[in-house]
Structure formats: C-alpha cells, structure tokens
Design a protein around this motif. Structure first.
Motif: not given
Lengths: 193, 296
Positions: A148-149, B188-189, B191-192
C-alpha cells in the motif's frame, strides 16, 4: 524631435520584446516535465480505458451469476476483443515517458525497506512466466500484493487497470480482461541477501 | 441506576481485558443463545483437498446444533485454477450441506483469488472487491487487502465514519498482526489501516494468509484473529511471539462466533471436532469523537 521619437519607439520595441520573452520564459518555467510526463501517462491510460469500454460495450455485461462459466466467457471475450484492437501494442507504449518516474518511486521505496521487508513484499510475486503485452495474466499465479505504501506514491489509476509486479517487472493489468496492458522491465531493484 | 452500574461494569471489564491482553476464556465456547448473531469464519480454504472436505463436514455437523446462517470467507477461496470445475470442487461440493441449509457465504478476496470472482453470486459480494453488510447489531467491513489503493482507503474511511452499529467487524486476507513464520504481520497494511480502525472504533478483525490459527493480544484495544487453516495448513508455522494470546498449527480449523448483545463469543474447532481455543470479548467502549476547534 525625430531622434527622440525614434529612440522612444526603439525602447518601446525592446520593452515589448523583453516582456514577451519574460512571459514565454515564465510559461516555460511553469511546465514541470515530470508532471507533464505523468499527465501524458494518464491520457494513455484513459485512451486504453476508452478502448476497453468500447470492446465491452459489444458484449453482454458482466453481472453476478451462479455460473462461473459465464464469468469466464466474458473475461475471455473481452480479452480477445482488446487483443485484436491493439494487436500492435508493444512494451512501454503506456509507461513511455513516465517510465523513469515509476522506476524512481519503486527504487526509493526499496531503499526505505529493510532487506527482510523487501523480500517479504516480493515473496509471492510470480516469477515463472515472463510478462508479455496482450498476454493473459497467468490464471494459476497469485496476484501478489502491491504494498500500500507504494500504491500511495504511484499515479492513481481509474477502475479497470491496476499495477502488479511480475518477477522484477511492473505491469499494468486490465482487471476486467485479466490482460497485461503494458510492462516496465526490471522496475524492481535487486535486493542483496 | 442499575443500568448505569451495569454499563460501567461492562466498560471496566472491556478496559481490563484490553489492558491485560486477554479475552476471558470460558471452557464452553459459544453459548448458542436465542436471537444472537451466529457466524463461522474460514480462511485459505479453497484447496479442494480432503482436509477441506473433512473440516467442512465438521462445520456442517456444528451448524445443525449451532445454527449459524453466515460464513465469512477470509480469502484464498479458490486456489490454483479458477475455472467452473474449480468452483464445484473447491467450494460447492465441500459446503453443499451448508448451502442447502441456506447458509450465506460472504467472501473477501485473497491473493490466490481472481478479482472477477466477485461476480460469483454465492459469495454475496455484489460484484465489488470491497463492500459492507449488516447483521443484527453488527456491521461487517469486507476489504480487498491485496490491492489497498488510495481509492479503497477513502471508501473505508467514509464507511467507518458513517457506521453507527454496536459492533464494527472488519475482515480481509492479509493480517495486520501475525506470528506465522511464512508471512507474519503485514506492516505496510498495518500502517495504512490501523489508524482508521482505532479512530472509528473497529472492535474485531479477522484475517487469513498465514495457514495457522492465532489469537493476537489486543493491539491498541482491537482484537485480531488469524484464521488461515480452513483448507491449507502449514504445520509448525506458528512462531509464538509476544503478540500471541493463543494459537494452533497442528490441524485445519474454523471459527464459530456468536455476538450476543455486548459480548462476542468465539470457539475454534479442528477437523476432529476438538476445540483448541474459546473465549469471550466484551465490546470495547466507542472512541470519543475528535475534538473540533470550537470545542477547545
């Protein structure tokens, strides 16, 4: 006083030229080549989606169904129609002038990850089949997650196409036809063990 | 006054259990109360292999005594080929008794699922990669964690913001927290998504991807389950960590869940019918709305 008049008119002419030059220079300074390249990329994406829509318009629409065969037939027909319509498409046609920006974003993302994290991000990326423009995305291969980043930094895409990784290549995938629209070879930098 | 005291007591239990990192663990599992919401959870199930069928048979047997009408699918619903025959072998046949009993399946997409499977009606996705549905006092938020683009994030933000249900339950394929050796936590997920879950008071999150069962100690007040052994199994892959409240990696499992008022009961069952984890979660207090400048 003709001399004075002549001088005045010369000054006026010079000032006008200076003004035009400065306006042109300011205009040129306002054009960001990276933004321009990305704008052109978006135009090419939109052109592709117009084609997708046109081909899909000739088919019966994809609807919810209990019969997976109907889903599969729709995908196959759409893919075939698009393939025919852009038979001369080649790698790089869509990424084109924006390619270097995509590479840079992915490179920077990799630099900000630990080696372990970078490996984790790429673990399920399919590597067996090299991607080819207009080929189907392999049915049995996993759709490896795009972190996602990274998605946050890449140019946002309209519905109908998406980014995916195949091996070290970044691809544009048609989500309705399961088709590889374009590819950017070697976009993912190698990660040392 | 009694109601106030009861509410305070409940809030205290929730706060204490969240702080201590443990759900209460009654031995009996789901209480099977009248009028409660009963649902099962399976993840990484669509292999078409014998263990999937055997676990599905145990689910059916349980459904007759604990009449759940909903199954949430945590992704990787069909492995390998995605053709019509695969839907029969890897979904319709193993769950035939449940489908015949009127049980509805609600699927999230995993990395092994074709996105176009969202048009397969028995998965109730309304043709969408991400969607919501409500049952009794619960709202479910079903996400596509395989492709968490800004558009989906904006959608989740809006959906969570506008939901006023007692319980907010999110589920998707990739776990924000996991002690699975193969994949582990999807940072990543996390953090999102996690800031949104905290901000809008998501109560419980279910995921799969790692082929184990794990109950995570509450993180920032939210309960997380990894339930990715509904067909696949990666034996010995649970690397117990400070995150782990409980776990199991020796057999395929599914989860039974029951929301009764302000409590969510869960029970984790293997192919042999053995219960390997059970407990109850008290609903967390809703987060206070963010202060606006005029309130300062």
């Amino acid at each position: 006083m003709p001399m004075t008049l002549s001088l005045k008119s010369n000054f006026a002419a010079i000032s006008a030229v200076q003004l035009i030059c400065s306006v042109l220079a300011a205009g040129q300074a306002r054009v960001n080549p990276q933004a321009e390249a990305m704008a052109h990329f978006s135009e090419r994406i939109n052109a592709y989606l117009s084609l997708q829509k046109k081909v899909e318009g000739k088919l019966s629409s994809q609807k919810e169904t209990k019969d997976p065969e109907r889903i599969k037939i729709h995908i196959a027909n759409l893919a075939e129609g698009i393939r025919l319509a852009r038979a001369d498409a080649k790698a790089g046609d869509v990424f084109n002038g924006a390619a270097e920006q995509f590479r840079q974003i992915i490179r920077e993302d990799a630099q900000n990850r630990s080696v372990r994290d970078a490996f984790a991000a790429m673990r399920e990326v399919p590597t067996r089949t090299p991607p080819k423009v207009n080929a189907d995305y392999p049915e049995t291969a996993a759709l490896a997650t795009v972190p996602p980043l990274i998605l946050k930094r890449l140019q946002q895409l309209p519905d109908g196409v998406e980014y995916r990784f195949m091996g070290r290549d970044l691809i544009l995938r048609d989500t309705k036809a399961n088709l590889i629209v374009d590819l950017l070879p070697g976009a993912v930098p190698t990660v040392g063990r | 006054m009694r109601r106030l005291l009861a509410a305070l007591a409940l809030a205290l239990v929730a706060a204490v259990s969240a702080a201590s990192g443990a759900a209460q663990s009654p031995a009996s599992g789901v209480p099977n109360r009248k009028d409660s919401l009963k649902f099962a959870a399976i993840g990484d199930n669509g292999t078409g292999d014998k263990p999937q069928y055997e676990l599905a048979a145990v689910m059916s047997a349980w459904q007759r005594q604990f009449p759940f009408d909903t199954v949430i699918m945590l992704g990787d619903n069909i492995y390998g080929g995605q053709g019509p025959r695969d839907f029969v072998d890897k979904f319709e046949n193993p769950y035939k008794p449940l489908l015949a009993a009127g049980v509805k399946f609600y699927a999230a997409l995993g990395n092994h699922d074709s996105q176009t499977n969202r048009f397969y009606k028995p998965w109730n996705m309304n043709g969408e990669r991400y969607y919501t549905f409500s049952k009794k006092n619960v709202k479910f938020f079903v996400l596509d964690s395989d492709y968490m683009d800004p558009k989906q994030l904006q959608w989740i933000d809006n959906q969570l913001k506008s939901a006023h249900d007692d319980w907010k339950i999110a589920y998707f394929h990739h776990p924000l927290y996991s002690s699975g050796g193969r994949h582990g936590s999807e940072v990543d997920l996390r953090v999102t998504l996690e800031p949104l879950f905290v901000k809008y008071g998501v109560n419980v999150v279910y995921s799969g991807h790692d082929h184990i069962y794990e109950r995570i100690k509450p993180q920032k007040g939210i309960y997380y389950f990894v339930s990715g052994s509904g067909g696949q199994l990666r034996g010995g892959d649970l690397k117990k960590s400070p995150l782990t409240a409980a776990g199991y990696d020796s057999d395929q499992t599914f989860m039974l869940n029951e929301v009764a008022g302000d409590e969510l009961f869960f029970q984790v069952i293997t192919r042999t019918g053995k219960t390997v984890d059970a407990g109850v979660i008290a609903r967390q207090p809703k987060p206070k709305p963010a202060e606006t400048p005029s309130q300062r």
